[in-house]
Design an enzyme around this catalytic site. Structure first.
Site, PDB file in Angstrom:
ATOM      1  N   ASP A 152       0.725  -1.525   0.420  1.00  0.00           N
ATOM      2  CA  ASP A 152      -0.073   0.022   0.613  1.00  0.00           C
ATOM      3  C   ASP A 152       0.695   1.418   0.072  1.00  0.00           C
ATOM      4  O   ASP A 152       0.740   1.967   0.871  1.00  0.00           O
ATOM      5  CB  ASP A 152      -0.628  -0.275   0.947  1.00  0.00           C
ATOM      6  CG  ASP A 152      -2.534   1.007   1.088  1.00  0.00           C
ATOM      7  OD1 ASP A 152      -1.892   2.187   0.645  1.00  0.00           O
ATOM      8  OD2 ASP A 152      -2.410   1.651   2.523  1.00  0.00           O
ATOM      9  N   ASP A 347      -1.958   6.059  -6.780  1.00  0.00           N
ATOM     10  CA  ASP A 347      -2.198   4.804  -5.315  1.00  0.00           C
ATOM     11  C   ASP A 347      -2.423   3.556  -5.344  1.00  0.00           C
ATOM     12  O   ASP A 347      -2.825   3.159  -6.648  1.00  0.00           O
ATOM     13  CB  ASP A 347      -3.537   5.467  -4.125  1.00  0.00           C
ATOM     14  CG  ASP A 347      -4.232   4.515  -3.654  1.00  0.00           C
ATOM     15  OD1 ASP A 347      -2.813   4.599  -2.977  1.00  0.00           O
ATOM     16  OD2 ASP A 347      -5.434   4.545  -3.218  1.00  0.00           O
TER      17      ASP A 347
END
Ligand SMILES: *[C@@H]1O[C@H](CO)[C@@H](O)[C@H](O)[C@H]1NC(C)=O
Ligand SMILES: *[C@@H]1O[C@H](CO)[C@@H](O)[C@H](O)[C@H]1NC(C)=O
Length: 469
Positions: A152, A347
């Site tokens: 992440d 992202d």
């Protein structure tokens, strides 16, 4: 006459077939030499895939980990080996992540890591967590215990569930890490400088807590441990969260690998070894593999084009500047104001790229014009522009390209970077408009198959085509 027709059909089939033996998509060039559209086989949207096709990249490159989609044929966490993805679940999860980003940024709850007493842990359970869709397997502790973590770029601290799960643990596929059976585990003391801002202590041990915007959370001991990335990459004394109280739907992963910009992320902690550079390639489908590589080994020489990367409101996120978007031969009308209010981030965990409502509306209008020869069908969830390709062998889609700061142009040259396939009769434009309270988010559908280089120390982000193969 009919003999002639058959003959032409054979030629046509041969041509299509030959093209397909060599390239995934066929670029249509105009006289100017510029590519405006690509022709793809409709079937390429639906890889026939009950088995996993391994890319050789991860095993050939130093400091490289294999990346797989959580729900596909390559994931040992997936119970659903027929690789028919649960789209509704993935998209619900995606919206939860976007909400989580919104909530974190609006609360100015900076990196989402809080070590303060005021961290209230909600008691609700069964909530989804937008933790991203791609996982890597690493070793933790001595002897090494393998765990699969969602990686992440929007998180800093790496954490995993830990025994004895003093509060509670959610169900994960692999055995839960037990720090008491590892000789390299160390609690971090409350008097340690890294715990300076942490006012929560238990038996003088530092306690961390991360609350996600969607009410999932993890809490436990802030600790140090040996991390084994590959046989030749063994890192000692890496700070991580040993979660003793975890709730949320983490899709049976053991936790999160934090690749954010903050001091506690894995790239920052290992800067002396890897120069704060990492890169990844997300696989083209859930039945292919990609890689996550630490250090500069993933930089494929000259083909990488760089854009400046910015800190984003002191969050872990990587800020980028989107200065233009083109669809086919048409440039959308993007002014500096189009993105300025909330900016843009890249992202790894958001699936579908979110654009400001106005920008998305223009993208959709031009895309629809260029796709007018195809049969439109009803929308689904966040998608409002979908097509029915039933009965078609090939389709032609306009090229979509993003111009980023520094003159870098990122071309979405694979079908799976532009369209989201539910079924042949419902294939949707894989972008969404969102209101203006979130930054634009360059999501992971649009990142697939590219080598994306995070040169944090150099303040730049690089893109190169065909990074997985
Ligand atoms: C870490 O702290 C916890 C809580 O005090 C304790 O139960 C555990 O034994 C400690 N682990 C080590 C290796 O000191
Ligand atoms: C503690 O907080 C202060 C102010 O917010 C910050 O400058 C400092 O870097 C923090 N210390 C650590 C170890 O995170």
């Amino acid at each position: 006459m009919s003999v002639m027709k058959n003959f032409l059909n054979v030629i046509l089939i041969l041509c299509v077939c030959l093209n397909w033996c060599f390239t995934e998509g066929v670029a249509e060039k105009k006289e100017s030499g510029k590519v405006d559209s690509y022709t793809f086989q409709v079937s390429s949207l639906f890889p026939s895939s009950s088995s996993c096709v391994l890319s050789s990249k991860a095993s050939n490159t130093k400091s490289s980990l294999r990346v797989v989609h959580m729900h596909g044929a390559c994931s040992h966490l997936s119970s659903n080996k027929d690789a028919s993805l649960d789209h509704e679940e993935i998209l619900r999860h995606d919206q939860a992540r976007v909400e989580s980003i919104r909530s974190k940024l609006s609360k100015n709850n900076a990196d989402g890591v809080s070590m303060t007493k005021s961290t209230k842990l909600p008691a609700k359970s069964g909530i989804t967590l937008g933790s991203g869709n791609y996982i890597v397997t690493i070793g933790i502790g001595t002897p090494k215990h393998d765990i699969s973590l969602a990686f992440d770029t929007g998180s800093d601290l790496t954490w995993t569930q830990c025994k004895p799960c003093l509060g509670s643990c959610y169900s994960q596929k692999e055995p839960i890490f037990n720090p008491s059976s590892s000789s390299s585990y160390h609690n971090v003391s409350c008097s340690s400088p890294v715990c300076k801002n942490g006012t929560t202590c238990l038996d003088s041990n530092c306690v961390y807590g991360i609350v996600y915007g969607d009410n999932s959370f993890t809490r436990g001991f802030f600790a140090k441990e040996r991390f084994t990335l590959t046989n030749s990459d063994v890192l000692d004394n890496v700070y991580f969260g040993c979660g003793e109280y975890n709730q949320g739907l983490f899709f049976r992963t053991a936790g999160i690998l934090g690749l954010g910009r903050g001091k506690l992320s894995l790239p920052s902690q290992t800067a002396t070894t890897y120069n704060n550079i990492f890169s990844y390639c997300l696989p083209s489908s859930a039945s292919n593999t990609g890689h996550l590589t630490f250090g500069s080994a993933g930089i494929v020489s000259k083909s990488v084009k760089f854009t400046p990367v910015y800190s984003f409101r002191s969050s872990p996120h990587y800020g980028i500047k989107i200065v233009g978007i083109s669809v086919g031969d048409k440039e959308l009308e993007i002014t500096p104001a189009s993105f300025s209010t909330n900016g843009a981030i890249i992202d790894s965990g958001t699936v579908i790229t979110r654009l400001p409502t106005k920008v998305y509306a223009e993208l959709r209008t031009v895309f629809k014009e260029k796709m007018s020869r195809y049969k439109a069908t009803s929308g689904r969830g966040i998608f409002d522009t979908c097509y029915d390709f039933t009965g078609l062998d090939t389709m032609r889609i306009p090229k979509i390209a993003f111009s980023l700061g520094g003159g870098t142009v990122v071309e979405l040259d694979k079908i799976g970077m532009v369209l989201y396939p539910f079924t042949r009769s419902q294939v949707c434009l894989a972008f969404a408009g969102d209101d203006d309270h979130i930054p634009a988010i360059f999501g992971n559908v649009q990142q697939k198959t590219m080598e994306i280089v995070y040169d944090v120390a150099g303040g730049r982000l690089g893109f190169a085509p065909n990074g997985c193969s």
